[in-house]
Design a protein around this motif. Sequence first.
Motif, PDB file in Angstrom:
ATOM      1  N   UNK A 286       2.163  18.499  -4.118  1.00  0.00           N
ATOM      2  CA  UNK A 286       2.429  17.617  -5.252  1.00  0.00           C
ATOM      3  C   UNK A 286       1.457  16.444  -5.261  1.00  0.00           C
ATOM      4  N   UNK A 287       1.165  15.909  -4.076  1.00  0.00           N
ATOM      5  CA  UNK A 287       0.241  14.780  -3.992  1.00  0.00           C
ATOM      6  C   UNK A 287      -1.155  15.191  -4.467  1.00  0.00           C
TER       7      UNK A 287
ATOM      8  N   UNK B 270       5.079  13.834   3.697  1.00  0.00           N
ATOM      9  CA  UNK B 270       6.451  13.607   3.238  1.00  0.00           C
ATOM     10  C   UNK B 270       6.952  12.243   3.666  1.00  0.00           C
ATOM     11  N   UNK B 271       6.629  11.854   4.896  1.00  0.00           N
ATOM     12  CA  UNK B 271       7.110  10.587   5.422  1.00  0.00           C
ATOM     13  C   UNK B 271       6.429   9.369   4.841  1.00  0.00           C
ATOM     14  N   UNK B 272       5.159   9.502   4.429  1.00  0.00           N
ATOM     15  CA  UNK B 272       4.399   8.341   3.957  1.00  0.00           C
ATOM     16  C   UNK B 272       4.303   8.227   2.443  1.00  0.00           C
ATOM     17  N   UNK B 273       4.494   9.333   1.733  1.00  0.00           N
ATOM     18  CA  UNK B 273       4.363   9.283   0.275  1.00  0.00           C
ATOM     19  C   UNK B 273       5.633   9.680  -0.452  1.00  0.00           C
TER      20      UNK B 273
ATOM     21  N   UNK C 273       0.825  -1.207   0.000  1.00  0.00           N
ATOM     22  CA  UNK C 273       0.000   0.000   0.000  1.00  0.00           C
ATOM     23  C   UNK C 273       0.860   1.257   0.000  1.00  0.00           C
ATOM     24  N   UNK C 274       0.439   2.238  -0.777  1.00  0.00           N
ATOM     25  CA  UNK C 274       1.072   3.554  -0.853  1.00  0.00           C
ATOM     26  C   UNK C 274       2.563   3.496  -1.189  1.00  0.00           C
ATOM     27  N   UNK C 275       2.973   2.499  -1.968  1.00  0.00           N
ATOM     28  CA  UNK C 275       4.344   2.491  -2.479  1.00  0.00           C
ATOM     29  C   UNK C 275       4.345   3.169  -3.846  1.00  0.00           C
ATOM     30  N   UNK C 276       5.101   4.257  -4.024  1.00  0.00           N
ATOM     31  CA  UNK C 276       5.145   4.936  -5.326  1.00  0.00           C
ATOM     32  C   UNK C 276       5.713   3.989  -6.392  1.00  0.00           C
TER      33      UNK C 276
ATOM     34  N   UNK D 166      12.902  -3.429   7.381  1.00  0.00           N
ATOM     35  CA  UNK D 166      13.272  -2.040   7.084  1.00  0.00           C
ATOM     36  C   UNK D 166      12.084  -1.192   6.644  1.00  0.00           C
ATOM     37  N   UNK D 167      10.945  -1.824   6.442  1.00  0.00           N
ATOM     38  CA  UNK D 167       9.781  -1.081   5.987  1.00  0.00           C
ATOM     39  C   UNK D 167       9.122  -0.315   7.111  1.00  0.00           C
ATOM     40  N   UNK D 168       7.985   0.325   6.795  1.00  0.00           N
ATOM     41  CA  UNK D 168       7.273   1.088   7.819  1.00  0.00           C
ATOM     42  C   UNK D 168       5.779   0.964   7.595  1.00  0.00           C
ATOM     43  N   UNK D 169       5.047   1.057   8.674  1.00  0.00           N
ATOM     44  CA  UNK D 169       3.594   0.988   8.586  1.00  0.00           C
ATOM     45  C   UNK D 169       3.043   2.354   8.196  1.00  0.00           C
ATOM     46  N   UNK D 170       2.032   2.354   7.324  1.00  0.00           N
ATOM     47  CA  UNK D 170       1.436   3.599   6.867  1.00  0.00           C
ATOM     48  C   UNK D 170       0.678   4.272   8.005  1.00  0.00           C
ATOM     49  N   UNK D 171       0.913   5.551   8.176  1.00  0.00           N
ATOM     50  CA  UNK D 171       0.272   6.335   9.234  1.00  0.00           C
ATOM     51  C   UNK D 171      -1.236   6.449   8.964  1.00  0.00           C
TER      52      UNK D 171
END
Length: 261
Positions: free
Chosen positions: A204-205, A195-198, A65-68, A150-155
Amino acid sequence: MYFFSMEQNSLSDTFFNSAIHSDVQCPMHLHYSMEIVYVKSGVLIMNVNGVDRVIRSGQATFISVFEPHSFFTPKSSVCIVTEFSPHLVSEFYSAVKAKKLVTEVFEIDGDFLRLLEDLSDKSVSNILVVKAALYPLCFNLLNNCEFTNDGKEIDSIFIEAVKYIYDHYGDERIDLSCVAKAIGVHPVYLSRVFSGNSGMGFSKYLALIRIYKAAQMLIKERKKNISEIAFSCGFGSIRSFNRQFINILGLSPSEYRQKNF
């Protein structure tokens, strides 16, 4: 060129979409759904989080999810693109949501390929049938791919903000402060969340969402002129719309419509 964007119902807990595409090309985008892309023939190059993945015939890749990510076909390709809400396979999502994919591509064949092909059949609508196919596919993915921590959970604040934008992108007045107020957070905090999640700023988003929606309308609603589409997508002037469209897609709205006629 086939243009992907995040459909509004992709924010739904039961969102699912799967289809076969030829020579797919798509600029950078992201959405609240997971995605398996399988190449039936040819070669497809995907850029995910700034890194290229070369997917050849018989191979697949996974996007969380939400990976560009973007698509590019050097010559020609046929692929199956399957998007689904993380809620449809909640146990799988719990296992990978804070992890990063190390294995860029993996093989899909036999029964797993048949499941993927069955899902691309547009007559499939029963959510239980969809889940019954998705779970073994995701299990196969876990068995054949390596993940790191190394990944992160989406806020959750980011998801809430995106939902608000998709409901109000046509309002020219929408901005960072407006969205922050609507979801009850400080604008500075929301800016950091975006900035941190996208990997991009709020402005720009928002522009990406508006241009994606406009691109869809240029193809699907051919009776509407370009000015109508620009204003309905939240742009205050044709000049601004044309500039943003060219910056994001590399061609003007009229060129884009003509190319996809």
